[in-house]
Write an enzyme that holds these catalytic residues in place. Sequence first.
Site, PDB file in Angstrom:
ATOM      1  N   ASN A 193      26.339  14.124  19.890  1.00 21.98           N
ATOM      2  CA  ASN A 193      25.289  14.735  20.714  1.00 21.98           C
ATOM      3  C   ASN A 193      24.899  16.155  20.262  1.00 21.98           C
ATOM      4  OD1 ASN A 193      27.552  16.032  21.637  1.00 21.98           O
ATOM      5  ND2 ASN A 193      27.181  15.644  23.813  1.00 21.98           N
TER       6      ASN A 193
ATOM      7  N   HIS B  94      27.643  21.532  21.450  1.00 21.87           N
ATOM      8  CA  HIS B  94      28.574  21.777  22.558  1.00 21.87           C
ATOM      9  C   HIS B  94      28.260  23.145  23.126  1.00 21.87           C
ATOM     10  CE1 HIS B  94      32.290  22.434  24.832  1.00 21.87           C
ATOM     11  NE2 HIS B  94      32.279  23.642  24.290  1.00 21.87           N
TER      12      HIS B  94
HETATM   13  P1  CMP Z   1      30.970  18.332  24.694  1.00 22.52           P
HETATM   14  O1  CMP Z   1      30.078  19.196  25.520  1.00 22.52           O
HETATM   15  O2  CMP Z   1      31.277  18.780  23.330  1.00 22.52           O
HETATM   16  O3  CMP Z   1      32.351  18.126  25.475  1.00 22.52           O
HETATM   17  C1  CMP Z   1      33.140  16.955  25.364  1.00 22.52           C
HETATM   18  C2  CMP Z   1      32.477  15.907  24.548  1.00 22.52           C
HETATM   19  O4  CMP Z   1      32.993  14.623  24.665  1.00 22.52           O
HETATM   20  C3  CMP Z   1      31.031  15.755  24.967  1.00 22.52           C
HETATM   21  O5  CMP Z   1      30.294  16.879  24.584  1.00 22.52           O
HETATM   22  C4  CMP Z   1      30.649  14.454  24.292  1.00 22.52           C
HETATM   23  O6  CMP Z   1      30.147  14.638  22.989  1.00 22.52           O
HETATM   24  C5  CMP Z   1      31.978  13.750  24.230  1.00 22.52           C
HETATM   25  N1  CMP Z   1      31.924  12.572  25.092  1.00 22.52           N
HETATM   26  C6  CMP Z   1      31.729  12.540  26.416  1.00 22.52           C
HETATM   27  N2  CMP Z   1      31.709  11.272  26.852  1.00 22.52           N
HETATM   28  C7  CMP Z   1      31.884  10.489  25.773  1.00 22.52           C
HETATM   29  C8  CMP Z   1      31.964   9.088  25.577  1.00 22.52           C
HETATM   30  N3  CMP Z   1      31.829   8.243  26.595  1.00 22.52           N
HETATM   31  N4  CMP Z   1      32.159   8.658  24.324  1.00 22.52           N
HETATM   32  C9  CMP Z   1      32.291   9.524  23.286  1.00 22.52           C
HETATM   33  N5  CMP Z   1      32.250  10.866  23.418  1.00 22.52           N
HETATM   34  C10 CMP Z   1      32.031  11.337  24.648  1.00 22.52           C
END
Ligand code: CMP
Length: 139
Positions: free
Chosen positions: A113, A116
């Site tokens: 995504n 962060h």
């Molecule tokens: P971030 O803000 O970096 O904090 C934790 C991360 O976990 C989040 O962004 C996502 O990229 C990741 N994440 C959350 N839910 C999922 C999921 N269901 N599958 C894979 N990664 C996830």
Amino acid sequence: AIERTLSIIKPDATKRNLTGKINAKFEDAGLRIVAQKRIWLSPAQAGQFYIVHKDRPFYGELVDFMASGPVVVQVLEGENAIAKNREVMGATNPAQADEGTIRKEFALSVGENSVHGSDAPETAKEEIAFYFSGLELVG
Ligand code: CMP
């Protein structure tokens, strides 16, 4: 209040050469990049950074992904920087992110995504200290 928050441009985004486009979104929103470096996390470092998620089912996948290529770690400063950065990023899951947000435009999936951002003042402080020394922060 003027705040600082920790931001990470993730491997899916550095790989696609999106660092400048993402930084433009931060700067256009009034956030100032007061520290920035491009690093490649080891799995141990990525695992430590995301240790709060160690019991989540996606932890292993998250750690492997964050260690899969370079990231850009940065400190963003500005009025309400923590909330403002979260607005600019958009929802964690790009399918739920608003138009114009980084994740709507660039994220590939909830895991890949693109960015962060710290979620609260206490975590911002801890996350900044994880990557930067005081000497590296140039307001
Ligand atoms: P971030 O803000 O970096 O904090 C934790 C991360 O976990 C989040 O962004 C996502 O990229 C990741 N994440 C959350 N839910 C999922 C999921 N269901 N599958 C894979 N990664 C996830």
